[in-house]
Design a protein around this motif. Sequence first.
Motif, PDB file in Angstrom:
ATOM      1  N   ARG A  61       0.856  -1.184   0.000  1.00 32.64           N
ATOM      2  CA  ARG A  61       0.000   0.000   0.000  1.00 32.64           C
ATOM      3  C   ARG A  61       0.893   1.234   0.000  1.00 32.64           C
ATOM      4  NH1 ARG A  61      -5.242  -1.566   1.700  1.00 32.64           N
ATOM      5  NH2 ARG A  61      -5.871   0.557   1.177  1.00 32.64           N
ATOM      6  N   VAL A  62       0.565   2.197  -0.840  1.00 32.20           N
ATOM      7  CA  VAL A  62       1.334   3.433  -0.922  1.00 32.20           C
ATOM      8  C   VAL A  62       0.493   4.574  -0.374  1.00 32.20           C
ATOM      9  CG1 VAL A  62       2.554   5.036  -2.425  1.00 32.20           C
ATOM     10  CG2 VAL A  62       2.597   2.594  -2.940  1.00 32.20           C
ATOM     11  N   ILE A  63       1.012   5.287   0.610  1.00 26.29           N
ATOM     12  CA  ILE A  63       0.319   6.425   1.200  1.00 26.29           C
ATOM     13  C   ILE A  63       1.250   7.627   1.117  1.00 26.29           C
ATOM     14  CG2 ILE A  63      -0.777   7.365   3.268  1.00 26.29           C
ATOM     15  CD1 ILE A  63      -1.315   4.485   4.141  1.00 26.29           C
ATOM     16  N   LEU A  64       0.795   8.670   0.434  1.00 28.10           N
ATOM     17  CA  LEU A  64       1.635   9.830   0.165  1.00 28.10           C
ATOM     18  C   LEU A  64       1.114  11.056   0.908  1.00 28.10           C
ATOM     19  CD1 LEU A  64       1.895   9.430  -3.733  1.00 28.10           C
ATOM     20  CD2 LEU A  64       3.481   8.552  -2.010  1.00 28.10           C
ATOM     21  N   VAL A  65       2.028  11.955   1.246  1.00 30.56           N
ATOM     22  CA  VAL A  65       1.638  13.249   1.790  1.00 30.56           C
ATOM     23  C   VAL A  65       2.103  14.321   0.821  1.00 30.56           C
ATOM     24  CG1 VAL A  65       3.743  13.447   3.194  1.00 30.56           C
ATOM     25  CG2 VAL A  65       1.736  14.808   3.771  1.00 30.56           C
ATOM     26  N   VAL A  66       1.250  15.287   0.558  1.00 29.82           N
ATOM     27  CA  VAL A  66       1.601  16.403  -0.329  1.00 29.82           C
ATOM     28  C   VAL A  66       1.510  17.700   0.467  1.00 29.82           C
ATOM     29  CG1 VAL A  66       0.812  15.195  -2.393  1.00 29.82           C
ATOM     30  CG2 VAL A  66      -0.765  16.678  -1.180  1.00 29.82           C
TER      31      VAL A  66
END
Length: 464
Positions: free
Chosen positions: A392-397
Motif C-alpha cells: 500500500r502506498v500512502i503519500l503526503v503532499v
Amino acid sequence: MDYRSRPLNIVEVCHVPPFSNSFKSTLTEFSLPLNFSDIFNLKFPPVQNIFFYKLGESTTTFFKTVILPKIKHSLSITLFHFLPLAGYLSWLQNSEKPIIIYNTANDGVLLTVAESTEDFDHLYSEVRYASESHPYLAPLFVSDTKVSILSFQITLFPNKGFTISSTFNHAVLDGRSLSLFMNSWAYICRNLDENVKISPSLLSEELNPCFDRTVIPGSEGLEMRYLNYWLGLKLPGSDANPRSLEPIPFPVPTDVLRATFGFSREDIKKIGERVSKLENGNQTKPFSTYVLAYAYTLVCMVKAKGLKNNNKVKFGLTADCRTRLNPPLSRNYIGNCVTSCDVLVEAEHLLKETGVVYVSKRLNEMIKGLENGVLEKAKEKVPYMDVEPGVRVILVVGSSRWGMYGADFGWGKPTNIETTTIDVGESFSMMESRDESGGVEIGLVLKKNEMEIFDSLFVHGLKV
C-alpha cells in the motif's frame, strides 16, 4: 454522488497578460530550460488548490465593481514579476528537451469567472463528497506539444464569499513556488493604489522570485536520465506518443469524502510527549515528524481491514531541496526543487499501540538521510514506480512551512485552503494552521466508512 454535473454560471473567460509599461523593457520572447526536478514531474497531473474567502459584503455588485477588477489588475501586475509563468511548456520536434517559452504577443494566463448558488459554508467547513469541489477548479490547456503553466478560476457565492482556484503544471512549478506566487499576488492586490494604474507595485524582498536556471552542480545527466525514463514508459491509457506532454491519466473516484483535520500546537505537543514517553524519553525529532507519523498511522489503521501483518506499506513525501543543495538555491527559486522520499515498513508494526513511535523513527531516519546528499538520493529514483502487489502506498503532499494562508488579497486571509489533487490515490495534504502559529492541518479524502473510522480515531487519540 457526482456533483460535477451541477450547473455553474460561467460569467467570463478571459486571457490576462502581464502588465506592461514604458518604465521597464521586457524581452519579446525568451525560453527557460527545465531542471532535473522539473523533468522528474514531467507527466504527473496538474496540481489543483482552492482558496476559500468568506466575505459578508460579497453581493454581486460589490464583487463585480470592487473585488474582481482589483484581483484581475493585480494578477496582471504579478505576472509582470513572474513573467515566465505567463508562457507555456513546449516540446518542439527539433528540441531534445521540453522548454518553457514566453512570447509577449500571445502569452498570459487563462482566468475563468463564475457564479454558484451552492452552499459556501458547506463547501469549506464540512465533511462532504470530494467531487463537490470539481466545478470550481480552473481548467488548464493541455496538448501533445504545448501546455499552459498556470490558470485560475474565481467563483462568487453571492452574499457568502468567493473562491480562487489555481491549477498549475507540475513540470514547471512545485508547491513552494505556488505559495510564493499566491502571496505575491495577494500582497500586490491589497496594496494596490486604485488611482495608480500605470506602474506596477514593487514586491517586498521576501517575495521577489528567482528564475535563475543555472545548472545545479552535480545534477549533470539527471535531466536526460529522467527524460529517457518518460520516453520509454508505457502505461495503459496513456498517450501513444512518447513525446506527448499529456499527463498520465489517473482515475478520480466519485464516492469519496473530503475533510480537514486540525492539530493545534497543544495537540502536537501532546503527541510528541506521548511518543517520547514510549521511546523512554528520547525526544530528538521535530514535532512535525510526529504529526506526519500520527496521520500516517491513523490512515493505516483505517485501511487495516485490508492489511495483513506480512503486507508492506510505503510512506512517501516530497522534501524541499532549495536549502539542501551545495551551494543552496534561493528560497524564492521558482520551479521544482524537490525530491521524493519513501520508506517501506511492515504492516504488523503499524497496527500495534507503538505504531506511531515506529513510524516517527523511520521517517526521521529517512529525512536525516537527505543530509548525506540530495542529488545522490535523486540518482536512485525514477519518476513513476510500479509497486509490487500487496504494497500500500500512502503519500503526503504539501508542507506546513509554505505560508499558504498568507494569501490575503485585502478582504482577510483564506477561511480554508483545499489541495484538491489528493482526490486521486491514497494520499493526504499537509498545511500550516489558519488559526494559530505552529498548528497543522491535514486534508483527507477517504471512503465514507473510512472517514468515520478516521474521525473517531483522531478525536479519541488526542483525548487519551
